[in-house]
Write an enzyme that holds these catalytic residues in place. Sequence first.
Site, PDB file in Angstrom:
ATOM      1  N   GLY A  15       0.816  -1.258  -0.106  1.00  0.00           N
ATOM      2  CA  GLY A  15      -0.074  -0.067   0.004  1.00  0.00           C
ATOM      3  C   GLY A  15       0.810   1.109   0.032  1.00  0.00           C
ATOM      4  N   ARG A  36       6.265  -6.488   8.678  1.00  0.00           N
ATOM      5  CA  ARG A  36       6.385  -7.714   9.407  1.00  0.00           C
ATOM      6  C   ARG A  36       6.595  -8.817   8.722  1.00  0.00           C
ATOM      7  NH1 ARG A  36       0.575  -8.006  12.162  1.00  0.00           N
ATOM      8  NH2 ARG A  36       0.286  -6.978   9.828  1.00  0.00           N
ATOM      9  N   ASP A  62       7.400  -5.615  14.416  1.00  0.00           N
ATOM     10  CA  ASP A  62       5.995  -5.509  14.690  1.00  0.00           C
ATOM     11  C   ASP A  62       6.011  -4.163  15.796  1.00  0.00           C
ATOM     12  OD1 ASP A  62       3.331  -5.448  15.700  1.00  0.00           O
ATOM     13  OD2 ASP A  62       3.054  -7.565  15.537  1.00  0.00           O
ATOM     14  N   VAL A  63       5.159  -3.090  14.903  1.00  0.00           N
ATOM     15  CA  VAL A  63       5.231  -1.925  15.724  1.00  0.00           C
ATOM     16  C   VAL A  63       4.407  -1.808  17.098  1.00  0.00           C
ATOM     17  CG1 VAL A  63       5.363  -0.499  13.704  1.00  0.00           C
ATOM     18  CG2 VAL A  63       3.158  -0.979  14.749  1.00  0.00           C
ATOM     19  N   SER A 142      -6.480   9.677   8.424  1.00  0.00           N
ATOM     20  CA  SER A 142      -7.483   9.134   7.918  1.00  0.00           C
ATOM     21  C   SER A 142      -8.549  10.133   7.865  1.00  0.00           C
ATOM     22  CB  SER A 142      -7.882   7.664   8.209  1.00  0.00           C
ATOM     23  OG  SER A 142      -9.310   7.757   7.526  1.00  0.00           O
ATOM     24  N   TYR A 155     -12.062   2.176  14.647  1.00  0.00           N
ATOM     25  CA  TYR A 155     -10.967   2.324  13.607  1.00  0.00           C
ATOM     26  C   TYR A 155     -10.840   3.977  13.825  1.00  0.00           C
ATOM     27  CZ  TYR A 155      -8.384   3.460   9.388  1.00  0.00           C
ATOM     28  OH  TYR A 155      -7.489   3.857   8.516  1.00  0.00           O
ATOM     29  N   THR A 190      -5.908  -0.306  -1.612  1.00  0.00           N
ATOM     30  CA  THR A 190      -4.669  -0.938  -1.390  1.00  0.00           C
ATOM     31  C   THR A 190      -4.980  -2.148  -0.674  1.00  0.00           C
ATOM     32  OG1 THR A 190      -4.560  -0.093   0.954  1.00  0.00           O
ATOM     33  CG2 THR A 190      -3.539   1.018  -0.452  1.00  0.00           C
ATOM     34  N   GLU A 191      -4.313  -2.913   0.351  1.00  0.00           N
ATOM     35  CA  GLU A 191      -4.658  -4.276   0.698  1.00  0.00           C
ATOM     36  C   GLU A 191      -5.350  -3.754   2.043  1.00  0.00           C
ATOM     37  OE1 GLU A 191      -1.186  -6.738   1.502  1.00  0.00           O
ATOM     38  OE2 GLU A 191      -0.590  -6.213  -0.611  1.00  0.00           O
TER      39      GLU A 191
HETATM   40  P1  NDP Z   1      -1.894  -1.891   3.549  1.00  0.00           P
HETATM   41  O1  NDP Z   1      -2.856  -3.196   4.170  1.00  0.00           O
HETATM   42  O2  NDP Z   1      -1.970  -1.958   2.218  1.00  0.00           O
HETATM   43  O3  NDP Z   1      -0.540  -1.687   4.145  1.00  0.00           O
HETATM   44  C1  NDP Z   1      -0.460  -1.764   5.565  1.00  0.00           C
HETATM   45  C2  NDP Z   1       1.075  -1.802   5.921  1.00  0.00           C
HETATM   46  O4  NDP Z   1       1.083  -1.841   7.343  1.00  0.00           O
HETATM   47  C3  NDP Z   1       1.519  -3.219   5.512  1.00  0.00           C
HETATM   48  O5  NDP Z   1       2.874  -2.874   5.019  1.00  0.00           O
HETATM   49  C4  NDP Z   1       1.745  -4.021   6.678  1.00  0.00           C
HETATM   50  O6  NDP Z   1       2.696  -4.807   6.633  1.00  0.00           O
HETATM   51  C5  NDP Z   1       1.799  -2.795   7.828  1.00  0.00           C
HETATM   52  N1  NDP Z   1       1.471  -3.274   9.162  1.00  0.00           N
HETATM   53  C6  NDP Z   1       0.294  -3.601   9.630  1.00  0.00           C
HETATM   54  N2  NDP Z   1       0.404  -3.749  10.916  1.00  0.00           N
HETATM   55  C7  NDP Z   1       1.872  -3.833  11.361  1.00  0.00           C
HETATM   56  C8  NDP Z   1       2.425  -3.825  12.552  1.00  0.00           C
HETATM   57  N3  NDP Z   1       1.904  -4.643  13.579  1.00  0.00           N
HETATM   58  N4  NDP Z   1       3.648  -3.725  12.607  1.00  0.00           N
HETATM   59  C9  NDP Z   1       4.509  -3.281  11.378  1.00  0.00           C
HETATM   60  N5  NDP Z   1       3.815  -3.242  10.252  1.00  0.00           N
HETATM   61  C10 NDP Z   1       2.447  -3.421  10.461  1.00  0.00           C
HETATM   62  O7  NDP Z   1      -3.018  -0.736   3.816  1.00  0.00           O
HETATM   63  P2  NDP Z   1      -2.585   1.004   3.623  1.00  0.00           P
HETATM   64  O8  NDP Z   1      -1.332   1.280   2.907  1.00  0.00           O
HETATM   65  O9  NDP Z   1      -4.064   1.439   2.864  1.00  0.00           O
HETATM   66  O10 NDP Z   1      -2.733   1.797   4.884  1.00  0.00           O
HETATM   67  C11 NDP Z   1      -1.485   2.370   5.465  1.00  0.00           C
HETATM   68  C12 NDP Z   1      -1.911   3.513   6.415  1.00  0.00           C
HETATM   69  O11 NDP Z   1      -2.984   4.219   5.760  1.00  0.00           O
HETATM   70  C13 NDP Z   1      -2.958   2.768   7.591  1.00  0.00           C
HETATM   71  O12 NDP Z   1      -2.477   3.441   8.801  1.00  0.00           O
HETATM   72  C14 NDP Z   1      -4.247   3.040   7.537  1.00  0.00           C
HETATM   73  O13 NDP Z   1      -5.116   3.058   8.308  1.00  0.00           O
HETATM   74  C15 NDP Z   1      -4.050   4.115   6.515  1.00  0.00           C
HETATM   75  N6  NDP Z   1      -5.365   4.749   5.694  1.00  0.00           N
HETATM   76  C16 NDP Z   1      -5.792   3.874   4.826  1.00  0.00           C
HETATM   77  C17 NDP Z   1      -6.591   4.363   3.816  1.00  0.00           C
HETATM   78  C18 NDP Z   1      -7.307   3.324   2.660  1.00  0.00           C
HETATM   79  O14 NDP Z   1      -8.263   3.677   2.168  1.00  0.00           O
HETATM   80  N7  NDP Z   1      -6.468   2.414   2.069  1.00  0.00           N
HETATM   81  C19 NDP Z   1      -7.212   5.751   3.939  1.00  0.00           C
HETATM   82  C20 NDP Z   1      -6.967   6.337   5.043  1.00  0.00           C
HETATM   83  C21 NDP Z   1      -5.771   6.041   5.683  1.00  0.00           C
HETATM   84  P3  NDP Z   1       3.066  -6.245   7.195  1.00  0.00           P
HETATM   85  O15 NDP Z   1       1.649  -6.898   7.330  1.00  0.00           O
HETATM   86  O16 NDP Z   1       4.167  -7.036   6.562  1.00  0.00           O
HETATM   87  O17 NDP Z   1       3.457  -5.997   8.836  1.00  0.00           O
HETATM   88  C1  8X3 Z   2      -9.456   4.546   5.638  1.00  0.00           C
HETATM   89  C2  8X3 Z   2     -10.455   5.307   5.073  1.00  0.00           C
HETATM   90  O1  8X3 Z   2     -13.037   5.962   5.597  1.00  0.00           O
HETATM   91  O2  8X3 Z   2     -12.322   3.720   4.336  1.00  0.00           O
HETATM   92  O3  8X3 Z   2      -8.848   5.171   6.854  1.00  0.00           O
HETATM   93  O4  8X3 Z   2     -12.008   3.951   6.608  1.00  0.00           O
HETATM   94  S1  8X3 Z   2     -12.074   4.774   5.569  1.00  0.00           S
END
Ligand code: NDP
Ligand code: 8X3
Length: 257
Positions: A15, A36, A62-63, A142, A155, A190-191
């Site tokens: 993502g 991770r 892992d954060v 977000s 969330y 994204t995922e």
């Molecule tokens: P993805 O699921 O595509 O990516 C999430 C990333 O976070 C992955 O690389 C995953 O890696 C990592 N991650 C999750 N948990 C942990 C952990 N415990 N420790 C370390 N890494 C972690 O999602 P997005 O790219 O969409 O999301 C990224 C951020 O953007 C998030 O904070 C999400 O809330 C925010 N966001 C997303 C939106 C959307 O619509 N997509 C909109 C607004 C905000 P791994 O699993 O390898 O650890």
């Molecule tokens: C992700 C955006 O509105 O789909 O943060 O939850 S929403």
Amino acid sequence: MIHRKIIFITGATAGFGKAIAYKFAAHGWDIILNGRRRDRLSRIEQDLIEQFGIRVMSLPFDVRNRVEVMNAIQNLPHDWKSIDVLVNNAGLASGLSTIQEGDIDDWEVMIDTNIKGLLYVSRMVMPLMIQKKQGLIINMSSIAGKEAYSRGNVYCATKHAVDALTKSMRIDLLEHGIKVTSIDPGAAETEFSLVRFRGDAERAKKAYSGYTPLHAEDIADIAYFAATRPPHVVLNDIVVTPLAQANTSYIHKNQME
Ligand code: NDP
Ligand code: 8X3
């Protein structure tokens, strides 16, 4: 040795985080990648080095694990500690249900990752930036950090917390010359939904059907723009949605699809 700028991105295996890594690497920055999934980290590391000839440091942790976070950052080689930009991006939504029916395990994982994880990483990186008297922290919030939506409860609460922490960081770090920026995206494919719906690809796909969602690269462009402003300019808060989205609750979908 040329000293290039260093960006540290949490959640860079997919993502936004991954797209941000490629964007900055294309502009010659050295990258610290976190996530991770070790297999993904090593593939991305290899590819970034081959494509862009930059330096890459993978930090698989892992954060949510305070000790892992502390060890990984404390043990960074000296020349990697000069971090210019931290992107607190690792995060997730887990489940989508009314608060009265919520799964407490989902709540724990979101609170531990989105709030506590961000705090653990920031607590380790902020003193490094303070030493240099410069730096930029980008918190991935977000539109869910601006308003609540049906079944989004916990969330949304975690992202409201990120919003409050961003404002607090900006106040507390001001005297040290450190910039703090919040990026607040709306729906981006994204995922994210695959994770929220526990691997249900069909349900995840539906979240983005009938309109054009944001792409990870859109957010990477914004992060790069924020990181390349002149020293006296800080972008505080950037809310971005796809054209079809008015707010957390209203997306205009093409009825034909
Ligand atoms: P993805 O699921 O595509 O990516 C999430 C990333 O976070 C992955 O690389 C995953 O890696 C990592 N991650 C999750 N948990 C942990 C952990 N415990 N420790 C370390 N890494 C972690 O999602 P997005 O790219 O969409 O999301 C990224 C951020 O953007 C998030 O904070 C999400 O809330 C925010 N966001 C997303 C939106 C959307 O619509 N997509 C909109 C607004 C905000 P791994 O699993 O390898 O650890
Ligand atoms: C992700 C955006 O509105 O789909 O943060 O939850 S929403």
